[in-house]
Design a protein around this motif. Structure first.
Motif, PDB file in Angstrom:
ATOM      1  N   VAL A  19      78.539  22.903  37.817  1.00 48.88           N
ATOM      2  CA  VAL A  19      78.294  23.776  38.138  1.00 48.88           C
ATOM      3  C   VAL A  19      78.536  25.086  37.147  1.00 48.88           C
ATOM      4  O   VAL A  19      79.865  23.953  35.851  1.00 48.88           O
ATOM      5  N   ARG A  20      78.660  26.116  36.791  1.00 49.24           N
ATOM      6  CA  ARG A  20      79.282  26.845  35.791  1.00 49.24           C
ATOM      7  C   ARG A  20      78.875  26.504  34.645  1.00 49.24           C
ATOM      8  O   ARG A  20      79.468  26.721  33.505  1.00 49.24           O
ATOM      9  N   SER A  21      77.645  26.212  34.557  1.00 44.11           N
ATOM     10  CA  SER A  21      77.272  25.733  32.717  1.00 44.11           C
ATOM     11  C   SER A  21      76.139  26.610  33.009  1.00 44.11           C
ATOM     12  O   SER A  21      75.398  26.228  32.133  1.00 44.11           O
ATOM     13  N   GLY A  22      75.475  27.832  33.448  1.00 42.99           N
ATOM     14  CA  GLY A  22      74.181  28.462  33.268  1.00 42.99           C
ATOM     15  C   GLY A  22      73.170  27.936  33.607  1.00 42.99           C
ATOM     16  O   GLY A  22      72.143  28.367  33.024  1.00 42.99           O
ATOM     17  N   SER A  23      73.226  27.034  34.438  1.00 41.16           N
ATOM     18  CA  SER A  23      71.849  26.487  35.022  1.00 41.16           C
ATOM     19  C   SER A  23      71.237  27.972  36.202  1.00 41.16           C
ATOM     20  O   SER A  23      69.652  27.546  36.342  1.00 41.16           O
ATOM     21  N   THR A  24      71.648  28.724  36.678  1.00 37.68           N
ATOM     22  CA  THR A  24      70.988  30.129  37.182  1.00 37.68           C
ATOM     23  C   THR A  24      70.295  30.698  36.158  1.00 37.68           C
ATOM     24  O   THR A  24      69.424  31.177  36.699  1.00 37.68           O
ATOM     25  N   LEU A  25      71.384  31.208  35.827  1.00 36.25           N
ATOM     26  CA  LEU A  25      70.542  31.676  34.510  1.00 36.25           C
ATOM     27  C   LEU A  25      68.902  31.025  34.069  1.00 36.25           C
ATOM     28  O   LEU A  25      67.896  31.509  33.882  1.00 36.25           O
ATOM     29  N   LEU A  26      68.699  29.622  33.799  1.00 33.21           N
ATOM     30  CA  LEU A  26      67.326  29.048  33.252  1.00 33.21           C
ATOM     31  C   LEU A  26      66.969  28.728  34.577  1.00 33.21           C
ATOM     32  O   LEU A  26      65.679  28.554  34.150  1.00 33.21           O
ATOM     33  N   ARG A  27      67.280  28.411  35.847  1.00 27.44           N
ATOM     34  CA  ARG A  27      66.436  28.766  36.587  1.00 27.44           C
ATOM     35  C   ARG A  27      65.901  29.404  36.867  1.00 27.44           C
ATOM     36  O   ARG A  27      64.780  29.857  37.248  1.00 27.44           O
ATOM     37  N   CYS A  28      66.209  30.856  36.670  1.00 26.77           N
ATOM     38  CA  CYS A  28      65.754  32.542  36.752  1.00 26.77           C
ATOM     39  C   CYS A  28      64.573  32.688  35.697  1.00 26.77           C
ATOM     40  O   CYS A  28      63.638  33.026  35.700  1.00 26.77           O
ATOM     41  N   ILE A  29      64.611  32.248  35.114  1.00 25.53           N
ATOM     42  CA  ILE A  29      63.913  32.204  33.447  1.00 25.53           C
ATOM     43  C   ILE A  29      62.424  31.253  33.536  1.00 25.53           C
ATOM     44  O   ILE A  29      61.617  31.459  33.819  1.00 25.53           O
ATOM     45  N   LEU A  30      63.358  30.465  34.348  1.00 20.99           N
ATOM     46  CA  LEU A  30      62.036  28.866  34.528  1.00 20.99           C
ATOM     47  C   LEU A  30      60.790  29.881  35.758  1.00 20.99           C
ATOM     48  O   LEU A  30      59.941  30.017  35.816  1.00 20.99           O
ATOM     49  N   ASN A  31      61.882  30.184  36.793  1.00 17.70           N
ATOM     50  CA  ASN A  31      61.109  30.504  37.643  1.00 17.70           C
ATOM     51  C   ASN A  31      60.576  32.327  37.754  1.00 17.70           C
ATOM     52  O   ASN A  31      59.276  32.835  37.927  1.00 17.70           O
ATOM     53  N   SER A  32      60.361  32.462  36.406  1.00 15.22           N
ATOM     54  CA  SER A  32      59.503  34.151  36.247  1.00 15.22           C
ATOM     55  C   SER A  32      58.441  33.092  35.458  1.00 15.22           C
ATOM     56  O   SER A  32      57.445  34.119  35.453  1.00 15.22           O
ATOM     57  N   HIS A  33      58.494  32.197  35.130  1.00 14.77           N
ATOM     58  CA  HIS A  33      56.430  31.653  34.874  1.00 14.77           C
ATOM     59  C   HIS A  33      56.284  31.721  35.675  1.00 14.77           C
ATOM     60  O   HIS A  33      56.273  30.866  37.073  1.00 14.77           O
ATOM     61  N   PRO A  34      54.556  32.309  35.886  1.00 20.02           N
ATOM     62  CA  PRO A  34      53.492  31.773  36.353  1.00 20.02           C
ATOM     63  C   PRO A  34      53.174  30.574  37.236  1.00 20.02           C
ATOM     64  O   PRO A  34      52.897  30.908  38.299  1.00 20.02           O
ATOM     65  N   LEU A  35      53.693  29.643  36.384  1.00 18.31           N
ATOM     66  CA  LEU A  35      53.149  28.040  37.221  1.00 18.31           C
ATOM     67  C   LEU A  35      54.563  27.745  37.886  1.00 18.31           C
ATOM     68  O   LEU A  35      53.950  26.104  38.296  1.00 18.31           O
ATOM     69  N   ILE A  36      55.655  27.934  37.113  1.00 23.59           N
ATOM     70  CA  ILE A  36      57.329  27.422  38.811  1.00 23.59           C
ATOM     71  C   ILE A  36      57.583  28.163  38.843  1.00 23.59           C
ATOM     72  O   ILE A  36      58.444  29.038  38.960  1.00 23.59           O
ATOM     73  N   TYR A  37      58.108  27.026  39.926  1.00 21.48           N
ATOM     74  CA  TYR A  37      58.957  27.479  41.313  1.00 21.48           C
ATOM     75  C   TYR A  37      60.182  26.562  41.552  1.00 21.48           C
ATOM     76  O   TYR A  37      60.209  25.519  41.026  1.00 21.48           O
ATOM     77  N   ALA A  38      61.024  27.744  41.110  1.00 23.49           N
ATOM     78  CA  ALA A  38      62.453  26.941  40.210  1.00 23.49           C
ATOM     79  C   ALA A  38      63.166  28.086  41.932  1.00 23.49           C
ATOM     80  O   ALA A  38      64.037  29.292  41.681  1.00 23.49           O
ATOM     81  N   PRO A  39      64.019  28.078  42.931  1.00 21.55           N
ATOM     82  CA  PRO A  39      64.442  28.571  43.840  1.00 21.55           C
ATOM     83  C   PRO A  39      65.764  28.390  43.817  1.00 21.55           C
ATOM     84  O   PRO A  39      65.722  27.473  42.699  1.00 21.55           O
ATOM     85  N   HIS A  40      66.915  28.567  44.388  1.00 18.76           N
ATOM     86  CA  HIS A  40      67.488  28.744  44.799  1.00 18.76           C
ATOM     87  C   HIS A  40      67.804  27.273  45.170  1.00 18.76           C
ATOM     88  O   HIS A  40      67.375  26.148  45.030  1.00 18.76           O
ATOM     89  N   GLU A  41      69.172  26.600  44.673  1.00 18.28           N
ATOM     90  CA  GLU A  41      69.721  25.714  45.541  1.00 18.28           C
ATOM     91  C   GLU A  41      69.463  25.041  46.325  1.00 18.28           C
ATOM     92  O   GLU A  41      70.204  25.229  47.179  1.00 18.28           O
ATOM     93  N   LEU A  42      68.630  23.876  46.654  1.00 16.97           N
ATOM     94  CA  LEU A  42      68.553  23.098  47.935  1.00 16.97           C
ATOM     95  C   LEU A  42      69.295  22.302  48.198  1.00 16.97           C
ATOM     96  O   LEU A  42      69.369  22.404  49.544  1.00 16.97           O
ATOM     97  N   HIS A  43      70.258  22.052  47.621  1.00 12.52           N
ATOM     98  CA  HIS A  43      71.071  21.103  48.305  1.00 12.52           C
ATOM     99  C   HIS A  43      71.257  19.469  49.277  1.00 12.52           C
ATOM    100  O   HIS A  43      71.596  19.739  50.095  1.00 12.52           O
ATOM    101  N   LEU A  44      69.447  19.464  47.968  1.00 16.72           N
ATOM    102  CA  LEU A  44      69.511  17.901  49.020  1.00 16.72           C
ATOM    103  C   LEU A  44      70.445  17.141  49.241  1.00 16.72           C
ATOM    104  O   LEU A  44      69.933  15.793  49.580  1.00 16.72           O
TER     105      LEU A  44
END
Length: 253
Positions: A19-44
């Motif tokens: 936690v608190r390592s910048g993963s939300t930033l990286l997932r938003c960057i990845l989610n901005s790619h037209p082929l990558i879907y990176a939603p909010h945390e799913l807590h599987l």
């Protein structure tokens, strides 16, 4: 990499970090790619399927379904439905808690891929304490050490897993994204760096970062503060990850 032919999403990607390592930033960057879907945390980790009742248990056992198999079908079904609705082709889940079930994830998806995100351990402790949810330094330090052990296990057990540093991501996001796009077998897209232009779902406590920086829509450099000095086991973790014990990115969020 061998995929289970019965899985609807044969090669999901799991972004693993403390936690608190910048993963939300990286997932938003990845989610901005037209082929990558990176939603909010799913807590599987806490998403389970259980049989209840004598006849239900008998029915599922007769069909050969264990509770674990039903759980895996549920996970795969959720990812498949989300990916279908997104219209994209690569699924990335960035829930930090996934690092504690990485063995389960690999049993569910033999073709799963992982990305490790690291940050200076002392800065993670600082960020946890400053997050405002009541955790003190000792508690934060113990939590970071637990994550560190689990993250190191993935690096040891899954050869070829890329390791990204938060400090590199904020300093040169394009370079980091080029490496990750090659790993994910998608072309680099400059628009990834403009994540503020896209909808990434709610940025709220419980399913990702909720602070001002992530809401800014920009890749922000770490803020300058005193930070925490690493000692004991935390210092050992810093050295193990290639960080100097007295080196800090001086981040507060």
């Amino acid at each position: 990499m061998t995929a289970d032919p019965m899985r609807l999403v044969p090669h999901p990607v799991f972004l693993l970090s403390s936690v608190r390592s910048g993963s939300t930033l990286l997932r938003c960057i990845l989610n901005s790619h037209p082929l990558i879907y990176a939603p909010h945390e799913l807590h599987l980790r806490r998403l389970d399927a259980k049989t209840d009742g004598e006849y239900t248990k008998l029915a599922m056992a007769t069909l050969g379904y264990s509770d674990e198999q039903l759980r895996f079908l549920l996970w795969d079904g959720v990812l498949s439905d989300l990916l279908r609705r997104s219209g994209k082709s690569v699924f990335v889940d960035k829930s930090p808690g996934n690092v504690f079930i990485h063995d389960d994830l690999r049993r569910c998806w033999p073709g799963a891929r992982f990305i490790i995100l690291r940050r200076h351990p002392a800065d993670i402790v600082t960020s946890i304490v400053n997050a405002g949810d009541g955790r003190v330094e000792a508690t934060a330090t113990n939590l970071v050490l637990r994550y560190g052990v689990a993250l190191d296990a993935v690096v040891d057990e899954v050869p070829g897993t890329p390791v990204v540093r938060y400090e590199d991501l904020t300093r040169d996001p394009a370079a980091v994204c080029r490496v990750l796009c090659r790993f994910l077998d998608v072309p680099f897209d400059e628009e990834m760096l403009n994540y503020g232009r896209y909808d990434h779902g709610p940025l709220i406590y419980g399913i990702g970062d909720w602070g001002e920086k992530i809401h800014s829509g920009k890749v922000c450099a770490p803020s300058s503060t005193a930070g925490h000095k690493a000692t004991g086991d935390l210092a050992s973790m810093c050295r193990r990850w290639g960080y100097a014990v007295d080196e800090r990115s001086r981040a507060t969020t």
